[in-house]
Design a protein around this motif. Structure first.
Motif, PDB file in Angstrom:
ATOM      1  N   VAL A 127       8.024   7.103  -1.529  1.00  0.00           N
ATOM      2  CA  VAL A 127       8.359   6.696  -2.898  1.00  0.00           C
ATOM      3  C   VAL A 127       8.567   5.188  -2.936  1.00  0.00           C
ATOM      4  CG1 VAL A 127       9.977   6.967  -4.818  1.00  0.00           C
ATOM      5  CG2 VAL A 127       9.467   8.925  -3.324  1.00  0.00           C
ATOM      6  N   GLU A 128       7.872   4.513  -3.852  1.00  0.00           N
ATOM      7  CA  GLU A 128       8.056   3.068  -4.048  1.00  0.00           C
ATOM      8  C   GLU A 128       8.258   2.796  -5.536  1.00  0.00           C
ATOM      9  OE1 GLU A 128       5.844  -0.043  -2.099  1.00  0.00           O
ATOM     10  OE2 GLU A 128       4.788   1.448  -0.878  1.00  0.00           O
ATOM     11  N   PRO A 129       9.428   2.294  -5.918  1.00  0.00           N
ATOM     12  CA  PRO A 129       9.663   1.973  -7.332  1.00  0.00           C
ATOM     13  C   PRO A 129       9.208   0.572  -7.727  1.00  0.00           C
ATOM     14  CG  PRO A 129      11.678   1.731  -6.091  1.00  0.00           C
ATOM     15  CD  PRO A 129      10.654   2.228  -5.117  1.00  0.00           C
ATOM     16  N   PHE A 130       8.888  -0.290  -6.754  1.00  0.00           N
ATOM     17  CA  PHE A 130       8.362  -1.631  -7.024  1.00  0.00           C
ATOM     18  C   PHE A 130       7.042  -1.746  -6.267  1.00  0.00           C
ATOM     19  CE2 PHE A 130      13.002  -1.905  -7.059  1.00  0.00           C
ATOM     20  CZ  PHE A 130      13.274  -2.537  -8.267  1.00  0.00           C
ATOM     21  N   SER A 131       6.008  -1.128  -6.774  1.00  0.00           N
ATOM     22  CA  SER A 131       4.794  -0.957  -5.973  1.00  0.00           C
ATOM     23  C   SER A 131       4.118  -2.274  -5.632  1.00  0.00           C
ATOM     24  CB  SER A 131       3.804  -0.053  -6.719  1.00  0.00           C
ATOM     25  OG  SER A 131       4.323   1.255  -6.797  1.00  0.00           O
ATOM     26  N   GLY A 132       4.001  -3.194  -6.602  1.00  0.00           N
ATOM     27  CA  GLY A 132       3.340  -4.464  -6.310  1.00  0.00           C
ATOM     28  C   GLY A 132       1.967  -4.235  -5.692  1.00  0.00           C
ATOM     29  N   GLY A 133       1.695  -4.902  -4.578  1.00  0.00           N
ATOM     30  CA  GLY A 133       0.424  -4.732  -3.892  1.00  0.00           C
ATOM     31  C   GLY A 133       0.326  -3.466  -3.072  1.00  0.00           C
ATOM     32  N   ALA A 134       1.453  -2.726  -2.926  1.00  0.00           N
ATOM     33  CA  ALA A 134       1.503  -1.425  -2.237  1.00  0.00           C
ATOM     34  C   ALA A 134       1.072  -1.513  -0.774  1.00  0.00           C
ATOM     35  CB  ALA A 134       0.668  -0.388  -2.988  1.00  0.00           C
ATOM     36  N   ALA A 135       1.389  -2.620  -0.110  1.00  0.00           N
ATOM     37  CA  ALA A 135       0.996  -2.781   1.292  1.00  0.00           C
ATOM     38  C   ALA A 135       1.606  -1.709   2.182  1.00  0.00           C
ATOM     39  CB  ALA A 135       1.396  -4.173   1.791  1.00  0.00           C
ATOM     40  N   MET A 136       2.870  -1.355   1.934  1.00  0.00           N
ATOM     41  CA  MET A 136       3.515  -0.330   2.760  1.00  0.00           C
ATOM     42  C   MET A 136       2.828   1.020   2.570  1.00  0.00           C
ATOM     43  SD  MET A 136       5.966   0.359   4.943  1.00  0.00           S
ATOM     44  CE  MET A 136       7.321  -0.830   4.820  1.00  0.00           C
ATOM     45  N   PHE A 137       2.505   1.364   1.336  1.00  0.00           N
ATOM     46  CA  PHE A 137       1.818   2.625   1.055  1.00  0.00           C
ATOM     47  C   PHE A 137       0.469   2.676   1.756  1.00  0.00           C
ATOM     48  CE2 PHE A 137      -1.573   4.404  -1.637  1.00  0.00           C
ATOM     49  CZ  PHE A 137      -1.261   5.751  -1.563  1.00  0.00           C
ATOM     50  N   PHE A 138      -0.335   1.637   1.618  1.00  0.00           N
ATOM     51  CA  PHE A 138      -1.664   1.647   2.215  1.00  0.00           C
ATOM     52  C   PHE A 138      -1.597   1.630   3.738  1.00  0.00           C
ATOM     53  CE2 PHE A 138      -3.057  -0.186  -1.991  1.00  0.00           C
ATOM     54  CZ  PHE A 138      -3.847   0.902  -2.350  1.00  0.00           C
ATOM     55  N   ALA A 139      -0.578   0.999   4.299  1.00  0.00           N
ATOM     56  CA  ALA A 139      -0.444   0.978   5.753  1.00  0.00           C
ATOM     57  C   ALA A 139       0.001   2.333   6.292  1.00  0.00           C
ATOM     58  CB  ALA A 139       0.555  -0.099   6.169  1.00  0.00           C
ATOM     59  N   ARG A 140       0.891   3.004   5.593  1.00  0.00           N
ATOM     60  CA  ARG A 140       1.432   4.278   6.057  1.00  0.00           C
ATOM     61  C   ARG A 140       0.479   5.439   5.815  1.00  0.00           C
ATOM     62  NH1 ARG A 140       5.595   6.930   4.209  1.00  0.00           N
ATOM     63  NH2 ARG A 140       5.281   8.093   6.130  1.00  0.00           N
ATOM     64  N   ARG A 141      -0.257   5.398   4.726  1.00  0.00           N
ATOM     65  CA  ARG A 141      -1.187   6.460   4.354  1.00  0.00           C
ATOM     66  C   ARG A 141      -0.496   7.835   4.316  1.00  0.00           C
ATOM     67  NH1 ARG A 141      -6.975   5.389   7.168  1.00  0.00           N
ATOM     68  NH2 ARG A 141      -7.540   6.665   5.368  1.00  0.00           N
ATOM     69  N   PRO A 142       0.584   7.952   3.532  1.00  0.00           N
ATOM     70  CA  PRO A 142       1.320   9.220   3.490  1.00  0.00           C
ATOM     71  C   PRO A 142       0.526  10.314   2.781  1.00  0.00           C
ATOM     72  CG  PRO A 142       2.112   7.753   1.791  1.00  0.00           C
ATOM     73  CD  PRO A 142       1.143   6.949   2.612  1.00  0.00           C
ATOM     74  N   GLU A 143       0.838  11.545   3.097  1.00  0.00           N
ATOM     75  CA  GLU A 143       0.172  12.677   2.457  1.00  0.00           C
ATOM     76  C   GLU A 143       0.636  12.890   1.025  1.00  0.00           C
ATOM     77  OE1 GLU A 143      -2.406  14.494   3.455  1.00  0.00           O
ATOM     78  OE2 GLU A 143      -2.498  13.028   5.070  1.00  0.00           O
TER      79      GLU A 143
END
Length: 289
Positions: free
Chosen positions: A50-66
């Motif tokens: 969960v990211e409430p301040f997505s911005g560039g979403a680097a953490m999301f793209f790096a983690r690749r969560p299901e």
């Protein structure tokens, strides 16, 4: 350089490359991932991201969560993610003429059209304008005035890469696993569930009176907002969420989160008009685990 329809067919026949942010964002975490990823909680691979301040979403793209929930108060940003997720071919089609016509005068024409359509229907065309402006504006800033108008001047790039077809396809595939919401961070109190991993990367508290880049939304981000965010962090802690937060290493932030674990990371100062003042600074990483 434009990506033709034939080229896109070829791209779809190739294995997708690893996803990464397709927009630039002030405070983006791409350069800090090597320091941040080891700080994730044990078992994070089984948690909803969960990211409430997505911005560039680097953490999301790096983690690749299901499973993921990406939120931001910036409606244009969220809609751009939605269009790349759901209509990536149409976004690329709309980017092609913008890339071919790019120049200083064209930039300001697009910026005017982007602002004039901000209250209208969103879609691939507006997402393409968002990406175009992001790739060609000064330092990749996203700044709006009190009217909500994007007002960043053109950047001085000789040959900006406006279209990255492979990158957009990779991002689109990864975003299929994400729920997208245009909501403020307080919505976490309704959206977050026990066992979620919540990464909070808010607009940073300025380290000086001239260091503020918080006008990504119409009303900026104040110390009162930082305090309310701390209260949300505490509420999520009581709920059983695993929370990690990044912010400036300043006394105000350290005092807000004094009850939690605070680590530091070394971060490059990427936005400063005086090159002689660029270099590494420390940032805090707050965790409730």
């Amino acid at each position: 350089m434009a990506t033709s329809a034939a080229a896109r067919v070829d791209l779809r026949s190739l294995p997708l490359r690893a996803p990464s942010p397709f927009i630039k964002w002030v405070g983006g975490k791409g350069r800090l991932l090597a320091q941040l990823l080891p700080l994730l909680p044990p078992g994070v691979e089984r948690m909803r991201h969960v990211e409430p301040f997505s911005g560039g979403a680097a953490m999301f793209f790096a983690r690749r969560p299901e499973r993921a929930l990406l939120c931001d108060v910036n409606a244009a940003l969220v809609e751009t993610y939605r269009m790349v997720r759901d209509e990536v071919d149409a976004v690329i089609d709309a980017l092609e003429p913008l890339a071919e016509d790019h120049g200083k005068e064209a930039y300001y024409r697009v910026r005017t059209r982007y602002n004039e359509t901000r209250h209208g229907a969103h879609g691939p065309q507006r997402a393409a304008m968002f990406i175009y402006l992001n790739k060609t504006c000064f330092n990749g800033l996203h700044r709006v005035n009190k009217k909500g108008e994007f007002n960043v001047p053109a950047g001085r790039y000789k040959n900006p890469r406006i279209i990255d077809g492979e990158g957009l396809y990779a991002a689109s595939a990864e975003l299929q696993k994400a729920e997208l919401k245009n909501v403020p961070f307080e919505a976490l109190l309704e959206q977050a569930r026990p066992g979620d991993f919540v990464y909070l990367d808010p607009p940073y508290e300025p380290v000086s009176t001239t260091a503020s880049f918080t006008s990504y939304a119409r009303d900026g981000f104040t110390q009162e907002d930082q305090t309310r965010l701390r209260d949300v962090f505490d509420a999520l802690t009581r709920r059983g969420c695993k929370c990690m937060l990044s912010n400036s290493d300043v006394p105000f932030i350290r005092e807000l989160y004094r009850k939690h674990r605070i680590d530091t990371v070394a971060a490059p100062r990427a936005v400063n008009c005086d090159a002689s003042k660029r270099g590494n600074v420390t940032e805090v990483v707050v965790r409730n685990y």
